[in-house]
Design a protein around this motif. Structure first.
Motif, short mmCIF file in Angstrom:
data_model
loop_
_atom_site.label_atom_id
_atom_site.label_comp_id
_atom_site.label_asym_id
_atom_site.label_seq_id
_atom_site.Cartn_x
_atom_site.Cartn_y
_atom_site.Cartn_z
N VAL A 261 42.45 -46.04 44.68
CA VAL A 261 41.77 -46.26 43.40
C VAL A 261 42.40 -45.39 42.33
CG1 VAL A 261 39.58 -46.02 42.18
CG2 VAL A 261 39.61 -46.97 44.50
N SER A 262 42.62 -44.12 42.65
CA SER A 262 43.21 -43.19 41.67
C SER A 262 44.62 -43.62 41.29
CB SER A 262 43.25 -41.78 42.24
OG SER A 262 41.95 -41.32 42.51
N LEU A 263 45.42 -44.02 42.26
CA LEU A 263 46.78 -44.47 41.96
C LEU A 263 46.78 -45.72 41.09
CD1 LEU A 263 48.76 -43.88 45.26
CD2 LEU A 263 49.08 -42.74 43.07
N GLY A 264 45.86 -46.64 41.38
CA GLY A 264 45.77 -47.84 40.56
C GLY A 264 45.44 -47.51 39.12
N VAL A 265 44.48 -46.62 38.93
CA VAL A 265 44.08 -46.23 37.57
C VAL A 265 45.22 -45.48 36.88
CG1 VAL A 265 42.51 -44.74 36.26
CG2 VAL A 265 41.61 -46.23 38.06
N LEU A 266 45.84 -44.54 37.59
CA LEU A 266 46.93 -43.76 36.98
C LEU A 266 48.14 -44.62 36.64
CD1 LEU A 266 46.76 -40.48 39.05
CD2 LEU A 266 46.16 -40.80 36.65
N CYS A 267 48.50 -45.52 37.55
CA CYS A 267 49.64 -46.41 37.26
C CYS A 267 49.32 -47.32 36.09
CB CYS A 267 50.00 -47.24 38.49
SG CYS A 267 50.82 -46.30 39.77
N GLY A 268 48.09 -47.82 36.06
CA GLY A 268 47.68 -48.66 34.93
C GLY A 268 47.71 -47.91 33.63
N ALA A 269 47.25 -46.66 33.64
CA ALA A 269 47.26 -45.85 32.42
C ALA A 269 48.69 -45.55 31.98
CB ALA A 269 46.49 -44.55 32.65
N PHE A 270 49.53 -45.24 32.95
CA PHE A 270 50.94 -44.94 32.65
C PHE A 270 51.61 -46.15 32.01
CE2 PHE A 270 55.40 -44.99 34.07
CZ PHE A 270 55.85 -43.86 33.42
N LEU A 271 51.46 -47.30 32.63
CA LEU A 271 52.10 -48.51 32.09
C LEU A 271 51.50 -48.89 30.73
CD1 LEU A 271 52.42 -50.62 35.34
CD2 LEU A 271 54.26 -49.49 34.09
N ALA A 272 50.21 -48.69 30.57
CA ALA A 272 49.57 -49.00 29.27
C ALA A 272 50.11 -48.09 28.18
CB ALA A 272 48.06 -48.87 29.39
N ILE A 273 50.31 -46.82 28.51
CA ILE A 273 50.86 -45.89 27.51
C ILE A 273 52.28 -46.26 27.15
CG2 ILE A 273 51.61 -43.49 27.19
CD1 ILE A 273 49.10 -42.68 28.80
N ILE A 274 53.06 -46.67 28.12
CA ILE A 274 54.44 -47.07 27.86
C ILE A 274 54.47 -48.30 26.94
CG2 ILE A 274 56.50 -48.11 28.92
CD1 ILE A 274 56.15 -46.20 31.23
N ALA B 42 49.82 -55.68 21.45
CA ALA B 42 50.26 -54.79 22.52
C ALA B 42 49.08 -54.11 23.19
CB ALA B 42 51.23 -53.74 21.98
N VAL B 43 48.02 -53.88 22.43
CA VAL B 43 46.84 -53.22 22.98
C VAL B 43 46.17 -54.13 24.02
CG1 VAL B 43 44.54 -52.33 22.43
CG2 VAL B 43 46.47 -51.83 20.92
N ILE B 44 46.10 -55.42 23.72
CA ILE B 44 45.50 -56.35 24.67
C ILE B 44 46.32 -56.38 25.96
CG2 ILE B 44 44.98 -58.79 25.11
CD1 ILE B 44 44.35 -59.04 22.11
N GLY B 45 47.63 -56.42 25.83
CA GLY B 45 48.49 -56.39 27.01
C GLY B 45 48.34 -55.10 27.79
N ALA B 46 48.22 -53.99 27.10
CA ALA B 46 48.04 -52.70 27.77
C ALA B 46 46.72 -52.65 28.53
CB ALA B 46 48.12 -51.57 26.75
#
Length: 144
Positions: free
Chosen positions: A129-142, A2-6
């Protein structure tokens, strides 16, 4: 696993944001090149007595008109291309004074589009750039 996918989701979202920011800056660069090209063509029309095809071949730029069609204009919006096509279609249809006036009108239209593109680039580049990083972090946390 799951970490690799995140990590992959985070990286892809961040990259998407960066690519959108680059697209905004590319539009500004292309519009500037097109404006400068039209300005130089207008100066050649005004100051030289060469034929129009010879003028178009003589003015060097990475964006240019060849056989009535703009080349290397990928990344521009439809409204940008509309102004460029209008200029290309009107070339050679009037006398020198008409061509100079036509050139000035199209430069003014490109100036308006360029100001809009610069403003949007300033306002939205870091946002994407900020939205991309935040969305990526959000989805990775989920996922984790």
């Amino acid at each position: 696993m799951a970490v690799i996918g995140a990590v992959m989701i985070f990286a892809s979202c961040a990259l998407f944001g960066v690519l959108e920011a680059v697209a905004l800056s590319q539009r500004v660069k292309k519009l500037t090149l097109c404006r400068n090209y039209i300005m130089r063509v207008g100066e050649e029309i005004r100051h030289s007595r060469k034929e129009l095809p010879e003028i178009l071949r003589g003015v060097k730029s990475s964006v240019y008109i060849e056989n009535g069609v703009w080349q290397n204009t990928a990344g521009l919006k439809d409204e940008d291309l509309s102004v460029l096509h209008s200029y290309a279609e009107s070339l050679g249809t009037t006398d020198i004074d008409g061509q100079i006036k036509n050139t000035n009108v199209h430069i003014e239209r490109l100036d308006i589009l360029l100001c809009d593109a610069v403003d949007k680039n300033k306002k939205c580049s870091r946002l994407y750039v900020s939205l991309g990083v935040l969305c990526g972090a959000f989805l990775a946390i989920i996922i984790i």
